[in-house]
Design an enzyme around this catalytic site. Structure first.
Site, PDB file in Angstrom:
ATOM      1  N   GLU A   1       8.127  10.506   9.717  1.00  0.00           N
ATOM      2  CA  GLU A   1       6.891  11.302   9.733  1.00  0.00           C
ATOM      3  C   GLU A   1       5.650  10.444   9.490  1.00  0.00           C
ATOM      4  O   GLU A   1       4.609  10.628  10.135  1.00  0.00           O
ATOM      5  CB  GLU A   1       6.975  12.395   8.654  1.00  0.00           C
TER       6      GLU A   1
ATOM      7  N   LYS B   1       2.079   4.871  18.315  1.00  0.00           N
ATOM      8  CA  LYS B   1       2.149   6.267  17.859  1.00  0.00           C
ATOM      9  C   LYS B   1       2.213   7.228  19.041  1.00  0.00           C
ATOM     10  O   LYS B   1       2.925   8.230  19.012  1.00  0.00           O
ATOM     11  CB  LYS B   1       0.929   6.573  16.978  1.00  0.00           C
TER      12      LYS B   1
ATOM     13  N   ASP C   1      -1.530  -0.195  17.834  1.00  0.00           N
ATOM     14  CA  ASP C   1      -0.983   0.735  16.842  1.00  0.00           C
ATOM     15  C   ASP C   1      -1.036   2.176  17.378  1.00  0.00           C
ATOM     16  O   ASP C   1      -0.059   2.930  17.266  1.00  0.00           O
ATOM     17  CB  ASP C   1      -1.796   0.613  15.545  1.00  0.00           C
TER      18      ASP C   1
ATOM     19  N   THR D   1       0.836  -1.210   0.000  1.00  0.00           N
ATOM     20  CA  THR D   1       0.000   0.000   0.000  1.00  0.00           C
ATOM     21  C   THR D   1       0.868   1.257   0.000  1.00  0.00           C
ATOM     22  O   THR D   1       0.761   2.112  -0.876  1.00  0.00           O
ATOM     23  CB  THR D   1      -0.922  -0.005   1.246  1.00  0.00           C
TER      24      THR D   1
HETATM   25  P1  NDP Z   1       1.682  -3.905   2.896  1.00  0.00           P
HETATM   26  O1  NDP Z   1       1.449  -5.230   3.505  1.00  0.00           O
HETATM   27  O2  NDP Z   1       0.700  -3.377   1.939  1.00  0.00           O
HETATM   28  O3  NDP Z   1       3.113  -3.921   2.172  1.00  0.00           O
HETATM   29  C1  NDP Z   1       4.238  -4.548   2.698  1.00  0.00           C
HETATM   30  C2  NDP Z   1       5.262  -4.735   1.599  1.00  0.00           C
HETATM   31  O4  NDP Z   1       6.401  -5.373   2.136  1.00  0.00           O
HETATM   32  C3  NDP Z   1       4.785  -5.622   0.459  1.00  0.00           C
HETATM   33  O5  NDP Z   1       5.271  -5.158  -0.773  1.00  0.00           O
HETATM   34  C4  NDP Z   1       5.369  -6.992   0.780  1.00  0.00           C
HETATM   35  O6  NDP Z   1       5.634  -7.777  -0.366  1.00  0.00           O
HETATM   36  C5  NDP Z   1       6.676  -6.579   1.443  1.00  0.00           C
HETATM   37  N1  NDP Z   1       7.085  -7.587   2.419  1.00  0.00           N
HETATM   38  C6  NDP Z   1       6.404  -8.001   3.498  1.00  0.00           C
HETATM   39  N2  NDP Z   1       7.104  -8.939   4.158  1.00  0.00           N
HETATM   40  C7  NDP Z   1       8.257  -9.113   3.480  1.00  0.00           C
HETATM   41  C8  NDP Z   1       9.394  -9.948   3.646  1.00  0.00           C
HETATM   42  N3  NDP Z   1       9.445 -10.829   4.663  1.00  0.00           N
HETATM   43  N4  NDP Z   1      10.387  -9.879   2.756  1.00  0.00           N
HETATM   44  C9  NDP Z   1      10.310  -8.993   1.732  1.00  0.00           C
HETATM   45  N5  NDP Z   1       9.280  -8.170   1.519  1.00  0.00           N
HETATM   46  C10 NDP Z   1       8.258  -8.233   2.384  1.00  0.00           C
HETATM   47  O7  NDP Z   1       1.909  -2.894   4.101  1.00  0.00           O
HETATM   48  P2  NDP Z   1       1.646  -1.327   4.115  1.00  0.00           P
HETATM   49  O8  NDP Z   1       2.188  -0.717   2.901  1.00  0.00           O
HETATM   50  O9  NDP Z   1       0.241  -1.072   4.493  1.00  0.00           O
HETATM   51  O10 NDP Z   1       2.506  -0.900   5.408  1.00  0.00           O
HETATM   52  C11 NDP Z   1       3.906  -0.763   5.329  1.00  0.00           C
HETATM   53  C12 NDP Z   1       4.388  -0.019   6.577  1.00  0.00           C
HETATM   54  O11 NDP Z   1       3.791   1.264   6.616  1.00  0.00           O
HETATM   55  C13 NDP Z   1       3.999  -0.694   7.897  1.00  0.00           C
HETATM   56  O12 NDP Z   1       5.021  -0.462   8.834  1.00  0.00           O
HETATM   57  C14 NDP Z   1       2.733   0.047   8.309  1.00  0.00           C
HETATM   58  O13 NDP Z   1       2.520   0.037   9.696  1.00  0.00           O
HETATM   59  C15 NDP Z   1       3.086   1.446   7.839  1.00  0.00           C
HETATM   60  N6  NDP Z   1       1.965   2.332   7.594  1.00  0.00           N
HETATM   61  C16 NDP Z   1       0.917   1.921   6.831  1.00  0.00           C
HETATM   62  C17 NDP Z   1      -0.103   2.788   6.531  1.00  0.00           C
HETATM   63  C18 NDP Z   1      -1.254   2.386   5.680  1.00  0.00           C
HETATM   64  O14 NDP Z   1      -2.181   3.192   5.501  1.00  0.00           O
HETATM   65  N7  NDP Z   1      -1.271   1.197   5.140  1.00  0.00           N
HETATM   66  C19 NDP Z   1      -0.096   4.167   7.030  1.00  0.00           C
HETATM   67  C20 NDP Z   1       1.068   4.513   7.828  1.00  0.00           C
HETATM   68  C21 NDP Z   1       2.048   3.619   8.085  1.00  0.00           C
HETATM   69  P3  NDP Z   1       4.407  -8.313  -1.282  1.00  0.00           P
HETATM   70  O15 NDP Z   1       3.775  -7.092  -1.842  1.00  0.00           O
HETATM   71  O16 NDP Z   1       5.025  -9.152  -2.332  1.00  0.00           O
HETATM   72  O17 NDP Z   1       3.514  -9.049  -0.342  1.00  0.00           O
HETATM   73  N1  HSE Z   2      -3.266   0.887  10.455  1.00  0.00           N
HETATM   74  C1  HSE Z   2      -2.962   2.252  10.641  1.00  0.00           C
HETATM   75  C2  HSE Z   2      -4.215   3.041  10.866  1.00  0.00           C
HETATM   76  C3  HSE Z   2      -2.230   2.773   9.448  1.00  0.00           C
HETATM   77  O1  HSE Z   2      -5.301   2.542  10.531  1.00  0.00           O
HETATM   78  O2  HSE Z   2      -4.152   4.156  11.380  1.00  0.00           O
HETATM   79  C4  HSE Z   2      -1.740   4.199   9.629  1.00  0.00           C
HETATM   80  O3  HSE Z   2      -0.750   4.275  10.595  1.00  0.00           O
END
Ligand code: NDP
Ligand code: HSE
Length: 436
Positions: free
Chosen positions: A129, A205, A201, A13
């Site tokens: 951030e 924060k 979570d 994401t």
């Molecule tokens: P996703 O699960 O969507 O993405 C994680 C990514 O990491 C994917 O591309 C996945 O690969 C890759 N990945 C996961 N595990 C492994 C591994 N063991 N080895 C290699 N690659 C790996 O997570 P998000 O993007 O939602 O979240 C990412 C970070 O951002 C987290 O720390 C989350 O807390 C933080 N965050 C998320 C927000 C949100 O709105 N989603 C907002 C703010 C912070 P693949 O795609 O192939 O599965």
């Molecule tokens: N899972 C978190 C939330 C993502 O819903 O607020 C953003 O940090």
């Protein structure tokens, strides 16, 4: 001037959103940063899957360590999540003298003290951030914008998924599990959604916010944490009858005894702006001595809102590439050797007001008994609501709003109230903040 080379760990994401924003706004970002920013490589578990972003010019690998160790990469952007592999990758990047940007609040809350110490040794930046309140630049606001102030307290809706669930349940009467599934489909929820639902979570924060607000080390383990799982529909309705909304808040407050750090459902007067922050939106209210109250509002989760914060950090790093490492903005706002060991108070020592819901026999004298037991602990009643008994039931719900009291004293009063024969089951207790 040559472009700055970035390696992306994760193309989910936030990773996908970050690649998109960097590509779409490349020219404008370069004008702001003073250098072009180029994502040269990225890792994901499955690199055959099509992504919502253009990866034609990005070298893909399934091995995130390859990205970290790529000699051309100057900034490593960690968007994998979790605290095991992510920690290993971030420490390796720092060891190699690379700057790090991360959205990983769990990583910062649990391992930030160690990560920042290593980063300071190596003179590199670790920017985070996006770890708090998605797209809202709250870290920058507190760390830089409010740097002349003493922060008194802050209170925020800092989990988008939880706020989305509470809003949809309240406004549309939707079922909890159904809304959670939608939050997951929209990419708001954590990989393990119990982190959102149980308040973990938000606690991650809050630990980060408290640290930069008060100049204390990160202390996630001391945050009192209650999730949204026990917020009953009837409490939402009764709260509204009394002029309040129930929101899941993270609260950090400096008192003469120490620091309160707590995450829990909270009644807030409905006229407060923050009580009207709905859906995936987040808001953080900060009360500081010079400026007074300030409120920060925006999307708390989702691909591009979060990418907005990630890219802002990347640009900050690019701007700092040529500056003196001794003069970087400190990771936790205060100089690393100037953090204090102010006590974090246990929840029993917290002072706040409360909403209580009791189920009592519908007979004379019951309310007087309850009022006496509250008075024994010197707890004043602010409001009282007694509902009609449901048809063929002999018990009625009684709702009490108390004035501010030390939680230990309220718990003692509740224990004696629950011991009355006329009181059925346990009391529902929700903390109440006027946020004045
Ligand atoms: P996703 O699960 O969507 O993405 C994680 C990514 O990491 C994917 O591309 C996945 O690969 C890759 N990945 C996961 N595990 C492994 C591994 N063991 N080895 C290699 N690659 C790996 O997570 P998000 O993007 O939602 O979240 C990412 C970070 O951002 C987290 O720390 C989350 O807390 C933080 N965050 C998320 C927000 C949100 O709105 N989603 C907002 C703010 C912070 P693949 O795609 O192939 O599965
Ligand atoms: N899972 C978190 C939330 C993502 O819903 O607020 C953003 O940090």
């Amino acid at each position: 001037m040559e472009s700055v080379k970035v390696g992306l760990l994760g193309l989910g994401t936030v990773g996908g959103g970050t690649a998109n924003v960097l590509q779409r706004n490349a020219d404008e970002i370069a004008r702001r940063a003073g250098r072009e920013i180029q994502v040269v490589c990225a890792s994901a578990r499955d690199i055959t899957r099509s992504r919502g972003c253009d990866v034609d010019t990005i070298r893909l690998t399934t091995d995130p360590m390859e990205v970290v160790c790529d000699p051309v990469v100057e900034i490593v952007v960690e968007l994998i999540g979790g605290t095991t592999l992510a920690l290993e990758l971030v420490l390796k990047a720092i060891e190699q003298g690379k700057h790090v940007v991360t959205a990983n609040k769990a990583l910062i809350a649990l391992h930030g003290n160690e990560i920042f110490a290593k980063a300071n040794e190596k003179g590199v930046m670790v920017a985070f951030e996006a770890a708090v309140a998605g797209g809202i630049p709250i870290i920058k606001a507190i760390r830089e914008g409010l740097t002349g102030n003493q922060i008194n307290w802050l209170a925020g809706i800092i989990n988008g998924t939880g706020n989305f669930i509470l809003t949809e349940m309240r406004d549309k009467g939707r079922a909890f599990d159904d809304v959670l599934k939608e939050a997951q489909a929209r990419g708001y929820a954590e990989a393990d959604p119990t982190f959102d639902v149980e308040g973990i979570d938000a606690a991650h924060k809050l630990a980060i916010l408290a640290s930069i607000a008060f100049g204390i080390p990160l202390q996630f383990e001391k945050v009192f944490t209650e999730g949204i799982g026990n917020v009953a529909r009837e409490d939402v309705v009764y709260a509204e009858e009394l002029g309040y909304r129930i929101k899941h808040l993270g609260i950090a407050r400096k008192t003469s005894q120490g620091v309160e750090l707590r995450v829990h459902p909270t009644l807030i007067p409905e006229k407060r702006l923050i009580a009207n922050v709905d859906g995936v939106m987040n808001a953080v209210l900060v009360d500081a001595d010079a400026v007074g109250p300030t409120l920060y509002y925006g999307a708390g989760a989702g691909a591009e809102p979060t990418a907005s914060a990630v890219v802002a950090d990347v640009v900050d790093v690019v701007r700092m590439l040529t500056s003196d490492p001794e003069n970087h903005v400190p990771h936790l706002a205060f100089q690393a050797d100037a953090l204090t060991d102010t006590t974090v108070l246990p929840i029993e020592a917290v002072v706040t007001a409360y909403y209580l819901r009791l189920c009592v026999d519908d007979k004379p004298g019951v309310l007087a008994d309850i009022a006496r037991l509250l008075a024994d602990q010197e707890i004043s009643i602010e409001a009282l609501l007694q509902k009609e008994p449901a048809e063929d039931k002999q018990v009625v719900p009684v709702i009490i709003l108390t004035q501010r009291v030390v939680e230990r004293e309220l718990n003692a009063a509740i224990a004696s109230i629950e011991a009355l024969d006329s009181v059925k089951g346990s009391a529902t207790k929700i903390r109440l903040e006027t946020l004045k």
